[in-house]
Design an enzyme around this catalytic site. Sequence first.
Site, short mmCIF file in Angstrom:
data_model
loop_
_atom_site.label_atom_id
_atom_site.label_comp_id
_atom_site.label_asym_id
_atom_site.label_seq_id
_atom_site.Cartn_x
_atom_site.Cartn_y
_atom_site.Cartn_z
N HIS A 1 72.94 -39.86 3.96
CA HIS A 1 71.58 -39.51 3.55
C HIS A 1 71.70 -38.59 2.34
O HIS A 1 72.42 -37.61 2.37
CB HIS A 1 70.85 -38.79 4.69
CG HIS A 1 69.38 -38.71 4.49
ND1 HIS A 1 68.82 -37.94 3.50
CD2 HIS A 1 68.36 -39.32 5.12
CE1 HIS A 1 67.50 -38.08 3.55
NE2 HIS A 1 67.19 -38.92 4.53
N ARG B 1 60.61 -36.23 -0.52
CA ARG B 1 60.50 -36.95 -1.79
C ARG B 1 59.29 -37.88 -1.80
O ARG B 1 58.64 -38.03 -2.83
CB ARG B 1 61.80 -37.73 -2.05
CG ARG B 1 62.93 -36.84 -2.58
CD ARG B 1 64.25 -37.58 -2.69
NE ARG B 1 64.80 -37.87 -1.37
CZ ARG B 1 65.44 -38.98 -1.04
NH1 ARG B 1 65.61 -39.93 -1.93
NH2 ARG B 1 65.91 -39.14 0.18
#
Lengths: 533, 224
Positions: A318, A338
């Site tokens: 990740h 994000r």
Amino acid sequence: MYGKEFEESLKAVAAARDANIAYEPARMTAKEKEDLLAAYHPDYKKSEFRELRVGANKGEALPHELCDMLEAKSRIKAEDIDLDHPTYDVDVLIIGGGGAGSSAAIEADNAGAKVMIVTKLRIGDANTMMAEGGIQAADKPNDSPAIHFLDAYGGGHFAAKRDLLAKLVTSAPDAILWLNKLGVEFDKAPDGTMITTHGGGTSRKRMHAAKDYSGAEIMRTLRDEVLNRGIPVIEFTSAIELILDENGKAAGAVLMNMETKEIMVARAKTVIIATGGAGRMHYQGFPTSNHYGATADGLVLGYRVGAKLLYADTLQYHPTGAAYPQQIFGALVTEKVRSLGAKLVNRDGKVFMHPLETRDVAAASIIRECSDHAEGVDTGDGLAVWLDTPMIEKIGGEGTIEKRIPAMMRMFASFGIDIRKEPILVYPTLHYQNGGLDINVDGETTNVKNLFVAGEAVGGIHGRNRLMGNSLLDIIVFGRSAGKNAAAKAKETEVGKLTLSHIAKFDAERDAAGIETNLVSPKLLPDYARKFN
Amino acid sequence: MENMVNVYLFGKKYSVPDNLTIMRAMEYAGYQLVRGCGCRNGFCGACATIYRIKGDTTLRTCLACQTKVENDMYIATLPFFPLVKQVYDIEKVKPTEQIMMQLYPEIYACVGCNACTKACTQSLNVMQYIAYAQRGEFDKCAEESFDCVMCGCCSARCPAGISHPQVAMLARRLNGKYLAPATEHLENRVKEIENGTFTELIEALMGKPVEELKELYNNREIEK
């Protein structure tokens, strides 16, 4: 609380913030992505892999740590186990109490099967509980399962088994509806419209969420439902060896009480492996966002009885693991940060990539920024880049962070960092096992009858990389399906005489390959205790 | 050089680096954890812990994975707490006050001491969400309790014997299923799929050669 050493870089990030919000970085071309991955993604680092010397995938290059476990010895001797007097005798035995196992249990129970869950920790101690960002489903008018298919297929480098992926995307809306009807709360507008966002690599906003506790909300509801139904859950009890019957069908498991070490036998007509991922194997020395029990047990159990693995060489790192402070090193910073508008920024305050590239590309890009580009921030424990969280408040308005990502705000606040005002430091963390046991579209392994697999222990649904929000989805879709199919198969199954003869067969193959090892598997738990002698 | 602090694990003294969480400090002391350790990231509630700092009478609660050690910390983990979980059929219950009276009548014995709120490892207003549950305001109870990790610290401190996390769990399910608005576009899509609206599209994609799919993928339109 950031020390003085971060002051200069923090200033640069803050100074560039408004311009960075307005700036729309270009997405990489297919060629750029390919080159970036080959040069910087950990999956491509040859020295971290070796050839597997036994079993159905003999000759494939897999991570050292996984090879060691797959080639290791059983924790038991067949002659010590009394298979004639099983402690438990059920229709469907489910190994693992996460989202996949619980979904399977509910559906098998629905189908009238006598079902039991065994889990080495507690029900709900699983990566499902920790999934923050959301769950994908193409249920908006501008979206379709076909678009979802294309996003996931491309994001997984065109390697997914197409029938599995088609099942995933076409069952997705029903999975959401099923969860909602069980009482899972989703973020909705007042008129009931789902509030959905992008994830890395999605072309439509189809990420459904329950704040940033999406997995926790799903897991605690499934757990509550399993308990309401009175389905037996045998906690702190791990499966340490599968049992076949004389016809070669899966027919139960040898169990071990994690505390007392008592050995028991469970006989079953069908078995579902729902043991989850492998972050705690710490491949390549990476930290992990996974829960304590993520040690690839299901892969080992299945492999030893002859099941095949698919894409076990590919892991997901990740891109945004917490890199600072040290106490939460490797913990997940959800991709939703994000999705809500925060961009990745280097030491000098420069945006170096589009924030919504797929995870493998984003991870490789961060690694490049910190290595060859020499634009990383030195945290004292390593290098990292900034994830500029204050952008979210500027874009979405004050209060957005508290409302949409409260868990992130709390995690950093515990260590004196207010993510509404200050950016956070991130670096890739070992997050997901892309590969796993090879199954057909019914969830049964391709070469061991009556052995089903669901959840992260499956390989092939996503190909060689997984999109955010497709894992919570796959545990529900394939968990439910495995539960239904295992229950149906149990109805037509007569269990033959139980045997553990596969252990001797595997031992012989290991000996023939000239492998000497003192290791036993499955691993069950990582060993973090400090050693004194 | 690491700064060391003294902590007392179940009363026994250990010297550990001061930058560790309680969980890591236990491992530093040599414990191989089986109980009281789950996600290690503050989501699962497995590592509920009670502690007291020497000289202070206040009993504090925390998650061992999210809390740094302090000098002279007396630590006891609470890896299991016997919460009362009532069983019910989610299809048959109704989101009315009645259901709480039936399943969790002890919530009406709340004495308002607020010990639950003070004990919450997630800093939730626990007593408030119990008040909402008492009044049948399940939407508010759901929102107020949303971040609960069900560690049980609240219940451990409750003189009325309330199992707060289970009360909240019921309220959230009632809210999610019955009170929050239904999603029309979701139900429509499920029907469309059942009717085979997308079958041809998907089958066409599945039958295409990889090169063609790459073209489609690399040139697909991305919603802003």
